[in-house]
Design an enzyme around this catalytic site. Sequence first.
Site, mmCIF file in Angstrom:
data_model
loop_
_atom_site.group_PDB
_atom_site.id
_atom_site.type_symbol
_atom_site.label_atom_id
_atom_site.label_comp_id
_atom_site.label_asym_id
_atom_site.label_seq_id
_atom_site.Cartn_x
_atom_site.Cartn_y
_atom_site.Cartn_z
ATOM 1 N N SER A 274 76.611 -13.371 12.666
ATOM 2 C CA SER A 274 75.730 -14.255 12.076
ATOM 3 C C SER A 274 75.119 -13.295 10.949
ATOM 4 O O SER A 274 75.107 -11.924 11.247
ATOM 5 C CB SER A 274 74.487 -14.574 12.923
ATOM 6 O OG SER A 274 73.340 -14.404 12.707
ATOM 7 N N ASN A 282 79.507 -17.472 16.886
ATOM 8 C CA ASN A 282 79.309 -18.646 16.144
ATOM 9 C C ASN A 282 80.951 -19.653 16.333
ATOM 10 O O ASN A 282 80.823 -18.658 16.207
ATOM 11 C CB ASN A 282 78.436 -18.958 14.911
ATOM 12 C CG ASN A 282 77.024 -18.539 14.969
ATOM 13 O OD1 ASN A 282 76.223 -18.891 16.188
ATOM 14 N ND2 ASN A 282 76.869 -18.077 14.023
ATOM 15 N N ARG A 313 97.261 -54.816 -12.728
ATOM 16 C CA ARG A 313 96.316 -53.223 -12.966
ATOM 17 C C ARG A 313 95.448 -52.811 -12.990
ATOM 18 O O ARG A 313 94.743 -53.957 -13.121
ATOM 19 C CB ARG A 313 97.755 -52.391 -13.885
ATOM 20 C CG ARG A 313 98.614 -52.187 -13.402
ATOM 21 C CD ARG A 313 99.529 -51.354 -15.023
ATOM 22 N NE ARG A 313 98.556 -50.457 -14.896
ATOM 23 C CZ ARG A 313 98.997 -49.484 -16.388
ATOM 24 N NH1 ARG A 313 99.888 -49.858 -17.316
ATOM 25 N NH2 ARG A 313 98.782 -48.667 -16.265
#
Length: 447
Positions: A274, A282, A313
């Site tokens: 962090s 984390n 097309r």
Amino acid sequence: MRLLDPLFTSDRMREIFSDASRLQRMLDFEAALARSLERVGIAAQSSVAPIESQCHSKLFSNDTLARAAALAGNLAIPLVKELTARVANSDDKAAGFVHLGATSQDVIDTGMVLQLRDAFDDTQRELARFSTTLQKLTSAHRQTLLAGRTWLQQASPVTLGLKFAGWLDAAERHRERFTETRRRAEVLPFGGAAGTLAALGNNGPRVAEFLATDLNLALPDISWHAQRDRFAEVATTYGLLAGTLGKIARDISLMSQTEIGELAEPAAPGRGGSSTLPHKRNPVGCSVILAAAIRVPNLVSTMLAAMVQEHERGLGGWHAEWETLPEICMLTAGALSHLIQVLDGLEIHEEAMTRNLNSTRGLLMAEAVSMALAKALGKMSAHQLVERASHQAIDSGKSFRDVLAGETEISKYLSAGEIDSLLDPKNYTGAAQAMIDRVLNSSKKRS
């Protein structure tokens, strides 16, 4: 390399869908077309080498082509124009056979199919690794007891191996899907201006046949410029995989919460820290996987919407695919790569699983008690009796065992020893071992 590429995709998939690869695959089409025209007798043999010599992406300026494409409406037009000019510098006659009989969509779509083939190869290799890792985890933890959870609440016991087997079973279905999808996707998209190959006269089908063989693609029965189900299927196949990867990442991240502590991503210097909280670890791999699982479905929706193309097309729908499909592939590949890394070093805290199993002081086993009593009382009466005992345990703070033992109506049918046996999680995992065996056997047969 873009700043976030290493976070959200894999090196190999970034290479496959790089600008250089996009150009090279389109140029591969042009070189193969020249060879096919020569084999049919439309182009002189001497024209092939001058064209092939210029079909190298490093010879072209990305910036120049990009700016020209913004005016032309697609990348093929300026690419073919410059390729023709380059060939003409050495052989004016050979230049007359560049792109002969083809249209812009043939070049761009074939280039995409060739890129997708490389992407399929990479994804299937990674899926095989994923499967092997899950096989090992499933086998190693088939007996490891774990609180099963429904609606984010403890339900009844399962095993960690059963959870891994569920992931493995899904992985095997994805391996089957990719095998099936690529068979329908690796098909030559070659039809000329309006899908009839009219510019090649009676030789059109033979040129297409040689072209498909040269590029090692299947030859379709009919051109498919405006039928986009092939590319949409690729998108949905990758989208389904992204969803499964997200489900697994969600499970891992929930089991990694501080209060749960059953799993943890691999520890490594610089991983999961962090910027402000020194103690944090984390689940960064899970975060990237979940980000992909959030982004990919909307991109798949774009591919589905792009299927509605006009006449022979389309206008706009075709253009919407060019960046969307590669992004789907790259995001999913990145998520798969991250998940393999997480699983390869996954930390499994069995002591936390045991602690969590016992955190309700026996309430996890309420269904087992109810099923045992149902033999004498019937299902509904037993359920109501055990439900009342459960609430009493919660309200009083007593263990579920003490409450059960103190209930005369229960002790009439269950001895103290039987209650102890019913409250032992290892005695209530049902068919978990048989299911694990079936999944492992099926997976190993495929491997």
